[in-house]
Write a protein that holds these residues in place. Sequence first.
Motif, PDB file in Angstrom:
ATOM      1  N   LEU A  83      14.222  10.345 -42.488  1.00  0.00           N
ATOM      2  CA  LEU A  83      14.135  10.339 -43.831  1.00  0.00           C
ATOM      3  C   LEU A  83      13.528   8.977 -44.332  1.00  0.00           C
ATOM      4  CD1 LEU A  83      17.667  11.625 -44.286  1.00  0.00           C
ATOM      5  CD2 LEU A  83      15.618  12.942 -44.945  1.00  0.00           C
ATOM      6  N   ILE A  95      17.254  18.374 -48.651  1.00  0.00           N
ATOM      7  CA  ILE A  95      18.119  18.457 -47.588  1.00  0.00           C
ATOM      8  C   ILE A  95      19.230  19.747 -47.819  1.00  0.00           C
ATOM      9  CG2 ILE A  95      19.975  17.329 -46.260  1.00  0.00           C
ATOM     10  CD1 ILE A  95      18.672  14.734 -46.928  1.00  0.00           C
ATOM     11  N   VAL A 106      15.825  19.577 -43.125  1.00  0.00           N
ATOM     12  CA  VAL A 106      14.911  18.522 -43.951  1.00  0.00           C
ATOM     13  C   VAL A 106      13.938  19.562 -44.442  1.00  0.00           C
ATOM     14  CG1 VAL A 106      13.724  16.653 -44.623  1.00  0.00           C
ATOM     15  CG2 VAL A 106      15.818  16.538 -42.979  1.00  0.00           C
ATOM     16  N   VAL A 128      22.822  10.903 -43.475  1.00  0.00           N
ATOM     17  CA  VAL A 128      22.543  11.320 -45.161  1.00  0.00           C
ATOM     18  C   VAL A 128      23.524  11.475 -46.005  1.00  0.00           C
ATOM     19  CG1 VAL A 128      20.746  13.027 -44.255  1.00  0.00           C
ATOM     20  CG2 VAL A 128      23.053  13.746 -44.575  1.00  0.00           C
ATOM     21  N   LEU A 134      24.253  17.520 -50.712  1.00  0.00           N
ATOM     22  CA  LEU A 134      23.611  18.418 -49.814  1.00  0.00           C
ATOM     23  C   LEU A 134      23.770  19.891 -50.157  1.00  0.00           C
ATOM     24  CD1 LEU A 134      24.720  16.831 -46.277  1.00  0.00           C
ATOM     25  CD2 LEU A 134      22.585  16.096 -47.791  1.00  0.00           C
TER      26      LEU A 134
END
Length: 137
Positions: A83, A95, A106, A128, A134
């Motif tokens: 990332l 994501i 990803v 993340v 997400l």
Amino acid sequence: MALSKLDHVNLRTARLEEMRAFYAEVLGMIDGPRPPFSFGGAWLYCGEQAVVHLVEVDRQPAPEGELRLEHFAFSASGLADFLAHLKQRGTAYRIGVVPDFGIVQVNIHDPDGNHIHVDFAAAEAAAVSDEPALAQA
């Protein structure tokens, strides 16, 4: 017969050098040996395996926006580093998390618009935690 793994993806492109650079710079693939075909192209390697075969064409095989390939995927480790690398390059990504499996995907697109997702184990999801919400994959 039982399938054992994805061998390679073959992509036709009118942007050979741009595609070659994308797969090397974004995904860390190595431009490697390729048979002496009568047409231009490149084989890009992940370890010892040529996983992306690029075939040079004069023009794109499908008009912009038409489906060429839904996606192909790679498994990887090192989500946080990946990332950071994408952010440094200014490469757009999204994501997603696979429901009930927790796999972090990803999603990126190459210069020709082909969808690629790079899958990371659920254990790497903590990397993340500071990303926007997400999406479910």
